[in-house]
Scaffold this motif. Structure first.
Motif, short mmCIF file in Angstrom:
data_model
loop_
_atom_site.label_atom_id
_atom_site.label_comp_id
_atom_site.label_asym_id
_atom_site.label_seq_id
_atom_site.Cartn_x
_atom_site.Cartn_y
_atom_site.Cartn_z
N ASP A 153 0.81 -1.48 0.03
CA ASP A 153 0.08 -0.06 0.06
C ASP A 153 0.97 1.22 -0.01
N CYS A 154 0.61 2.03 -0.80
CA CYS A 154 1.83 3.24 -1.31
C CYS A 154 0.76 4.43 -1.39
N VAL A 155 1.45 5.52 -1.20
CA VAL A 155 0.61 6.85 -1.40
C VAL A 155 0.98 7.62 -2.46
N MET A 156 -0.01 8.01 -3.27
CA MET A 156 0.20 8.82 -4.63
C MET A 156 0.92 10.31 -4.19
N MET A 157 2.21 10.38 -4.83
CA MET A 157 2.82 11.60 -4.58
C MET A 157 2.68 12.75 -5.85
N TYR A 158 3.01 12.12 -7.23
CA TYR A 158 3.03 12.82 -8.42
C TYR A 158 2.29 12.22 -9.48
N ALA A 159 1.74 13.06 -10.37
CA ALA A 159 1.22 12.45 -11.40
C ALA A 159 1.66 13.28 -12.80
N GLN A 160 1.48 12.53 -13.90
CA GLN A 160 1.82 13.22 -15.27
C GLN A 160 0.81 12.67 -16.25
N TRP A 178 -5.31 12.88 -19.80
CA TRP A 178 -5.51 12.29 -18.43
C TRP A 178 -4.18 12.32 -17.86
N TYR A 179 -4.53 12.43 -16.35
CA TYR A 179 -3.43 12.30 -15.53
C TYR A 179 -3.33 10.58 -15.21
N SER A 180 -2.47 9.96 -15.95
CA SER A 180 -2.51 8.45 -15.79
C SER A 180 -1.39 7.74 -15.42
N ASP A 181 -0.21 8.69 -15.27
CA ASP A 181 0.95 8.21 -14.69
C ASP A 181 1.31 8.61 -13.43
N TYR A 182 1.48 7.66 -12.39
CA TYR A 182 1.27 8.01 -11.00
C TYR A 182 2.82 7.62 -10.31
N THR A 183 3.30 8.54 -9.54
CA THR A 183 4.62 8.28 -8.93
C THR A 183 4.11 8.19 -7.24
N PHE A 184 4.39 6.96 -6.68
CA PHE A 184 3.99 6.85 -5.29
C PHE A 184 5.24 6.47 -4.32
N GLY A 185 4.82 6.66 -3.02
CA GLY A 185 6.06 6.50 -1.96
C GLY A 185 5.35 5.58 -0.88
N CYS A 186 6.47 5.25 -0.04
CA CYS A 186 6.18 4.58 1.09
C CYS A 186 6.83 5.46 2.44
N TRP A 187 6.57 5.18 3.66
CA TRP A 187 7.01 6.05 4.75
C TRP A 187 8.56 5.41 5.01
N SER A 188 9.36 6.17 5.34
CA SER A 188 10.61 6.06 6.03
C SER A 188 10.58 5.98 7.60
N GLU A 189 11.27 5.64 8.23
CA GLU A 189 11.48 5.80 9.56
C GLU A 189 11.27 7.01 10.38
N HIS A 204 -6.41 18.20 -6.25
CA HIS A 204 -5.75 18.10 -4.99
C HIS A 204 -4.23 18.27 -5.29
N THR A 205 -4.08 19.24 -6.47
CA THR A 205 -2.65 19.70 -6.68
C THR A 205 -2.02 20.84 -5.75
N LEU A 206 -0.83 20.02 -5.46
CA LEU A 206 -0.09 21.27 -4.48
C LEU A 206 0.91 22.19 -5.33
N ASN A 207 1.56 21.56 -6.21
CA ASN A 207 2.50 22.30 -7.18
C ASN A 207 2.82 21.67 -8.49
N ARG A 208 3.12 22.48 -9.41
CA ARG A 208 3.51 22.03 -10.67
C ARG A 208 4.75 21.97 -11.19
N PHE A 209 5.46 21.08 -11.80
CA PHE A 209 6.78 21.05 -12.14
C PHE A 209 6.62 20.73 -13.64
N GLY A 210 6.51 21.63 -14.62
CA GLY A 210 6.34 21.42 -16.12
C GLY A 210 5.13 20.63 -16.16
N PRO A 211 5.25 19.31 -16.63
CA PRO A 211 4.16 18.44 -16.96
C PRO A 211 3.53 17.53 -15.84
N VAL A 212 4.45 17.82 -14.72
CA VAL A 212 4.24 17.04 -13.50
C VAL A 212 3.50 17.81 -12.43
N ARG A 213 2.59 17.07 -11.69
CA ARG A 213 1.92 17.74 -10.70
C ARG A 213 2.37 16.92 -9.32
#
Length: 529
Positions: free
Chosen positions: A409-416, A425-436, A465-474
């Protein structure tokens, strides 16, 4: 050029396989040499114009239109060639040479130009074409058509159009050079059939169907491990210079230059099928994970250090030819016996035999498979004992039975935005997990596994739920959990998280789970094999 452009445009908007076959076939019958040969090279990925790179195209369009406008348009359209074709300005004065461009004329011009001369020549061509033709030119020049046509489909269309056997076409394809004059002469009856004599050509692989929920009788089927490398075919033919060896990938790409150590060690006349891997422990000879193999894939030059640190070897599955003798019509059990004899003639440091899995019945085999999570094992293969070696997937002969995927189970962080039909469509998703330390670190990126309706759901989430934009990445709020399925996980120095997933895909959207309860990196690292 107009006819080729019209073909590409029609292929993009055609979903039916049979309709695509007819479109290509009609083009090949109606188009003279050498245009149709170069078109086939473009459709099958055999066209290489080194002077034209994506960076050159971007520089050309940004010199003619506002760079910000181009980048925003590219972000929306999702394809550089299509964006440039539409934005390219019509010249104020028509070019002096108004002669229609041909496919062969374009190839001849661009193939013999230096990288410094290619941009001006390409710009002059674009000035002479309409939008549809510009799109075809750019796609052809960069080698990335992406019109929903595989190399196999294009060859099938050629075979259908001229009444040829597609397997016969495949048999000689890699021994021929574009624009394939001898192939079309044979197709039209004005020349003899090309042969594979004295040329290490590619033969189509036999492929397997997913086992799904089927249960088979082990008296009819043999089981062996499915290894996690890349499927290769190794071909050696003798000649006056002492012989030639080539390695082909499953798609027929020549990968010999990336694995010269394997090619140099295979000097026995024949054709074999196996899994190419690298050794994790050279002395122990065990197969390393796919992650180790990736360091050598796609390289045109392999350093001496890499050859020493990541020696490649092939675990053999099958044999197609023993010398000049074609064994493909023999049943699998007879080919297996011939393979066991053949492998004894090879260098044991570079070649070994994929072992069969012994089980009393299918239930026992299920237990063996469930307990296997070796770094190099991807699952099992089930092969009918009386099956010949036939090209493609034939129902009932071979089955692939992949091991169950791991999940996290991962958390969505970015989308493109995606490409092609997903470009809006925003259909490519970067996801992450929690560090210590409670930091969310990226562990993967995925765009497969979900339906169009679920993509629409995720697209709404990204936009709202967009926080920031980096070119084509949200960057999005870290509140949505995705269940990610993946085949394995490995250490990675390239990622801040220190891990990389193999074949990640989205299993489901976990709207029921708070982001704080997503998995940790510590949990993922325990899955490393």
């Amino acid at each position: 050029m107009h006819a080729f452009a019209a073909l590409l445009d029609a292929l993009i908007y055609t979903r039916s396989r049979n309709a695509k076959l007819k479109l290509i076939g009609d083009y090949l019958r109606d188009t003279p040499d050498p245009d149709r040969g170069w078109a086939m090279a473009a459709l099958t990925g055999g066209l290489d114009l080194p002077g034209v790179k994506p960076a050159v195209i971007r520089a050309l369009i940004e010199s003619r239109v506002d760079p910000v406008l181009f980048r925003m348009s590219r972000d929306y359209v999702g394809d550089t060639a299509e964006t440039v074709a539409l934005l390219w300005p019509t010249p104020d004065h028509p070019p002096a040479d108004a002669t229609p461009l041909s496919v062969s004329g374009v190839v001849d011009a661009l193939a013999h130009l230096s990288r410094s001369d290619a941009p001006a020549a390409l710009a002059a061509m674009l000035d002479r074409l309409d939008a549809e033709e510009r799109f075809a030119l750019l796609k052809m020049a960069t080698g990335g058509l992406r019109v929903g046509v595989s190399a196999r489909l294009a060859k099938q269309a050629l075979a259908d159009a001229f009444g040829l056997d597609v397997e016969a076409v495949e048999e000689v394809w890699h021994g021929l050079e574009p624009p394939y004059p001898t192939l079309f002469a044979w197709a039209e009856g004005s020349g003899t059939q090309p042969t594979a004599a004295d040329v290490p050509v590619f033969r189509p692989f036999m492929l397997a169907h997913p086992l799904d929920d089927l249960r088979v009788d082990l008296t009819d089927y043999a089981a062996e491990w499915k290894w996690d490398g890349i499927r290769v075919q190794i071909v050696h033919v003798p000649n006056a210079e002492g012989g030639e060896t080539r390695l082909y990938s499953r798609t027929g790409d020549d990968v010999t230059r990336a694995f010269p150590d394997v090619a140099a060690a295979f000097a026995t006349h024949g054709v074999v099928d196996g899994e190419l891997m690298v050794k994790g422990d050279f002395q122990g000879g065990e197969a390393a994970s796919f992650n180790a193999l990736q360091q050598r894939l796609g390289r045109k030059v392999v350093s001496a250090k890499m050859l020493a640190e990541s020696p490649a070897f092939v675990r053999l599955y099958d044999i197609l030819f023993d010398g000049d003798e074609d064994l493909r019509a023999l049943p699998w059990i007879e080919r297996r016996a011939r393979l066991e004899s053949f492998v004894g003639r090879l260098d044991p440091d570079r070649f070994d035999l994929s072992q069969l899995v012994d089980a009393s019945d299918f239930t026992a085999l299920e237990g063996i498979r469930a307990g296997a999570r070796d770094a190099a094992i991807e699952g099992m293969m089930l092969k009918r004992r009386d099956s010949p070696y036939v090209a493609g997937r034939r129902t009932g002969l071979w089955y692939k039975w992949k091991r169950d995927p791991l999940t996290a189970d991962c958390v969505m962080m970015y989308a493109q935005r995606g490409n092609g039909r997903r470009s809006s469509w925003y259909s490519d998703y970067t996801f992450g997990c929690w560090s210590e330390d409670g930091e969310l670190l990226p562990v993967g990126k995925a765009y497969q596994g979900i339906t169009d309706q679920e993509i629409a759901q995720l697209d709404r989430f990204v936009r709202q739920h967009t926080l920031n934009r980096f070119g084509p990445v949200r960057e999005v709020e870290k509140t949505l959990v995705l269940e990610i399925a993946f085949d394995s996980i490995h250490e990675s120095k390239r990622h801040k998280s220190g891990v990389a997933m193999r074949f990640p895909r989205i299993a489901r959207i976990r709207t029921d789970k708070p982001a704080a309860e997503a998995d940790t990196l510590a949990a993922l690292t325990k899955l490393i094999t």
